[in-house]
Scaffold this motif. Structure first.
Motif, PDB file in Angstrom:
ATOM      1  N   LEU A  55       0.805  -1.218   0.000  1.00 50.71           N
ATOM      2  CA  LEU A  55       0.000   0.000   0.000  1.00 50.71           C
ATOM      3  C   LEU A  55       0.842   1.275   0.000  1.00 50.71           C
ATOM      4  O   LEU A  55       0.579   2.197  -0.772  1.00 50.71           O
ATOM      5  CB  LEU A  55      -0.961   0.007   1.197  1.00 50.71           C
ATOM      6  N   THR A  56       1.849   1.353   0.856  1.00 51.03           N
ATOM      7  CA  THR A  56       2.644   2.591   0.940  1.00 51.03           C
ATOM      8  C   THR A  56       3.293   2.920  -0.399  1.00 51.03           C
ATOM      9  O   THR A  56       3.354   4.086  -0.792  1.00 51.03           O
ATOM     10  CB  THR A  56       3.733   2.499   2.032  1.00 51.03           C
ATOM     11  N   GLU A  57       3.750   1.897  -1.115  1.00 52.62           N
ATOM     12  CA  GLU A  57       4.371   2.120  -2.421  1.00 52.62           C
ATOM     13  C   GLU A  57       3.329   2.484  -3.479  1.00 52.62           C
ATOM     14  O   GLU A  57       3.560   3.365  -4.311  1.00 52.62           O
ATOM     15  CB  GLU A  57       5.171   0.887  -2.846  1.00 52.62           C
ATOM     16  N   ARG A  58       2.167   1.814  -3.443  1.00 52.00           N
ATOM     17  CA  ARG A  58       1.107   2.145  -4.404  1.00 52.00           C
ATOM     18  C   ARG A  58       0.642   3.590  -4.204  1.00 52.00           C
ATOM     19  O   ARG A  58       0.419   4.322  -5.163  1.00 52.00           O
ATOM     20  CB  ARG A  58      -0.065   1.167  -4.266  1.00 52.00           C
ATOM     21  N   LEU A  59       0.523   3.989  -2.936  1.00 55.49           N
ATOM     22  CA  LEU A  59       0.135   5.371  -2.620  1.00 55.49           C
ATOM     23  C   LEU A  59       1.146   6.366  -3.188  1.00 55.49           C
ATOM     24  O   LEU A  59       0.765   7.376  -3.784  1.00 55.49           O
ATOM     25  CB  LEU A  59       0.094   5.555  -1.101  1.00 55.49           C
ATOM     26  N   GLU A  60       2.417   6.102  -3.002  1.00 55.23           N
ATOM     27  CA  GLU A  60       3.474   6.990  -3.471  1.00 55.23           C
ATOM     28  C   GLU A  60       3.475   7.087  -5.001  1.00 55.23           C
ATOM     29  O   GLU A  60       3.634   8.170  -5.571  1.00 55.23           O
ATOM     30  CB  GLU A  60       4.835   6.510  -2.964  1.00 55.23           C
ATOM     31  N   ILE A  61       3.289   5.959  -5.666  1.00 50.82           N
ATOM     32  CA  ILE A  61       3.238   5.950  -7.131  1.00 50.82           C
ATOM     33  C   ILE A  61       2.067   6.795  -7.621  1.00 50.82           C
ATOM     34  O   ILE A  61       2.231   7.689  -8.457  1.00 50.82           O
ATOM     35  CB  ILE A  61       3.142   4.500  -7.670  1.00 50.82           C
ATOM     36  N   VAL A  62       0.879   6.530  -7.095  1.00 54.97           N
ATOM     37  CA  VAL A  62      -0.327   7.240  -7.542  1.00 54.97           C
ATOM     38  C   VAL A  62      -0.226   8.726  -7.202  1.00 54.97           C
ATOM     39  O   VAL A  62      -0.571   9.588  -8.019  1.00 54.97           O
ATOM     40  CB  VAL A  62      -1.591   6.599  -6.925  1.00 54.97           C
ATOM     41  N   ARG A  63       0.253   9.038  -6.021  1.00 57.13           N
ATOM     42  CA  ARG A  63       0.401  10.428  -5.586  1.00 57.13           C
ATOM     43  C   ARG A  63       1.348  11.191  -6.518  1.00 57.13           C
ATOM     44  O   ARG A  63       1.239  12.399  -6.659  1.00 57.13           O
ATOM     45  CB  ARG A  63       0.936  10.431  -4.159  1.00 57.13           C
ATOM     46  N   SER A  64       2.291  10.493  -7.134  1.00 61.98           N
ATOM     47  CA  SER A  64       3.295  11.121  -7.992  1.00 61.98           C
ATOM     48  C   SER A  64       2.828  11.351  -9.426  1.00 61.98           C
ATOM     49  O   SER A  64       3.513  12.027 -10.192  1.00 61.98           O
ATOM     50  CB  SER A  64       4.561  10.263  -8.017  1.00 61.98           C
ATOM     51  N   VAL A  65       1.684  10.815  -9.791  1.00 62.46           N
ATOM     52  CA  VAL A  65       1.148  11.018 -11.141  1.00 62.46           C
ATOM     53  C   VAL A  65       0.639  12.451 -11.249  1.00 62.46           C
ATOM     54  O   VAL A  65      -0.113  12.919 -10.385  1.00 62.46           O
ATOM     55  CB  VAL A  65       0.016   9.996 -11.427  1.00 62.46           C
ATOM     56  N   ARG A  66       1.037  13.146 -12.301  1.00 64.88           N
ATOM     57  CA  ARG A  66       0.733  14.577 -12.405  1.00 64.88           C
ATOM     58  C   ARG A  66      -0.760  14.900 -12.484  1.00 64.88           C
ATOM     59  O   ARG A  66      -1.162  16.017 -12.187  1.00 64.88           O
ATOM     60  CB  ARG A  66       1.462  15.197 -13.591  1.00 64.88           C
ATOM     61  N   PHE A  67      -1.594  13.946 -12.865  1.00 67.02           N
ATOM     62  CA  PHE A  67      -3.038  14.191 -12.965  1.00 67.02           C
ATOM     63  C   PHE A  67      -3.726  14.128 -11.604  1.00 67.02           C
ATOM     64  O   PHE A  67      -4.861  14.550 -11.458  1.00 67.02           O
ATOM     65  CB  PHE A  67      -3.698  13.170 -13.901  1.00 67.02           C
ATOM     66  N   VAL A  68      -3.044  13.580 -10.602  1.00 65.01           N
ATOM     67  CA  VAL A  68      -3.626  13.346  -9.279  1.00 65.01           C
ATOM     68  C   VAL A  68      -3.292  14.513  -8.347  1.00 65.01           C
ATOM     69  O   VAL A  68      -2.137  14.859  -8.167  1.00 65.01           O
ATOM     70  CB  VAL A  68      -3.103  12.018  -8.690  1.00 65.01           C
ATOM     71  N   ASP A  69      -4.334  15.112  -7.766  1.00 64.03           N
ATOM     72  CA  ASP A  69      -4.129  16.217  -6.822  1.00 64.03           C
ATOM     73  C   ASP A  69      -3.961  15.725  -5.392  1.00 64.03           C
ATOM     74  O   ASP A  69      -3.295  16.363  -4.582  1.00 64.03           O
ATOM     75  CB  ASP A  69      -5.309  17.194  -6.904  1.00 64.03           C
ATOM     76  N   ALA A  70      -4.581  14.582  -5.076  1.00 60.93           N
ATOM     77  CA  ALA A  70      -4.468  14.002  -3.728  1.00 60.93           C
ATOM     78  C   ALA A  70      -4.740  12.506  -3.825  1.00 60.93           C
ATOM     79  O   ALA A  70      -5.457  12.055  -4.712  1.00 60.93           O
ATOM     80  CB  ALA A  70      -5.464  14.651  -2.776  1.00 60.93           C
ATOM     81  N   ALA A  71      -4.151  11.756  -2.898  1.00 59.87           N
ATOM     82  CA  ALA A  71      -4.407  10.318  -2.812  1.00 59.87           C
ATOM     83  C   ALA A  71      -4.979  10.024  -1.435  1.00 59.87           C
ATOM     84  O   ALA A  71      -4.568  10.617  -0.443  1.00 59.87           O
ATOM     85  CB  ALA A  71      -3.133   9.528  -3.065  1.00 59.87           C
ATOM     86  N   PHE A  72      -5.929   9.111  -1.407  1.00 61.05           N
ATOM     87  CA  PHE A  72      -6.672   8.783  -0.197  1.00 61.05           C
ATOM     88  C   PHE A  72      -6.670   7.264  -0.038  1.00 61.05           C
ATOM     89  O   PHE A  72      -6.915   6.550  -1.006  1.00 61.05           O
ATOM     90  CB  PHE A  72      -8.114   9.305  -0.357  1.00 61.05           C
TER      91      PHE A  72
END
Length: 142
Positions: A55-72
Motif C-alpha cells: 500500500l505505501t508504495e502504491r500510494l506513493e506511485i499514484v500520488r506522484s502522477v501529475r493528474f492526481v491532486d491528492a491520494a486517499f
C-alpha cells in the motif's frame, strides 16, 4: 463557478497504462482529482488475492502522477462512507462496472447524494490481473 471534485478509486497494483488512462481521463472531467487507493485488506477481500505492491508504495506511485491532486487510502467497501470523508462530486469507474448489479447499486446510492458516476473504457489488453499471471508464468518457468 463550481469547483468539481472527482474521485477515482482503484487498487493501482502493478501500475500500468490502464491506470494512467483512467487518471488522465478523470482529471479532464474535474478540477481536483482524488485517487482512492484501496488498502491491501480491502483488495484481498474484493479480488481474493493480496496486491503485489504494498500500500505505501502504491500510494506513493499514484500520488506522484501529475493528474492526481491528492491520494486517499480507501479502507471500507462502502463508497458512500468514503464520500462522507472525501466529499467528491463525481466518481470514476471502469466501464466493466456499467450495467452490472454492482454498478447499478453504485449509481442508485450516489444519486441520493447528487454524485455523478462516469464510466471510462476498461483497458482490456492490460490489467494487473493479466500482468500478475504473466509474472507467475515467468516465475514458474525459471
Amino acid at each position: 463557478m463550481t469547483h468539481r471534485v472527482g474521485y477515482a478509486p482503484g487498487v493501482y497494483d502493478l501500475f500500468h497504462i490502464g491506470h494512467l488512462n483512467i487518471l488522465r481521463h478523470a482529471k479532464s472531467q474535474c478540477d481536483y482529482l482524488v485517487a482512492g487507493v484501496v488498502s491491501d485488506e480491502m483488495a484481498e477481500q474484493a479480488k481474493g488475492t493480496a496486491p503485489v505492491i504494498p500500500l505505501t508504495e502504491r500510494l506513493e506511485i499514484v500520488r506522484s502522477v501529475r493528474f492526481v491532486d491528492a491520494a486517499f487510502v480507501e479502507t471500507v467497501p462502502d463508497k458512500l462512507v468514503t464520500w462522507q470523508q472525501v466529499r467528491f462530486d463525481v466518481l470514476f469507474k471502469g466501464d466493466d462496472w456499467r450495467g452490472t448489479s454492482k454498478g447499478d447499486k453504485l449509481e442508485r446510492d450516489f444519486a441520493t447524494v447528487g454524485v455523478e458516476v462516469i464510466y471510462f473504457p476498461y483497458t482490456v489488453h492490460t490489467s494487473s490481473t493479466l500482468l500478475r499471471k504473466a509474472l507467475d508464468g515467468l516465475a514458474n518457468s525459471a
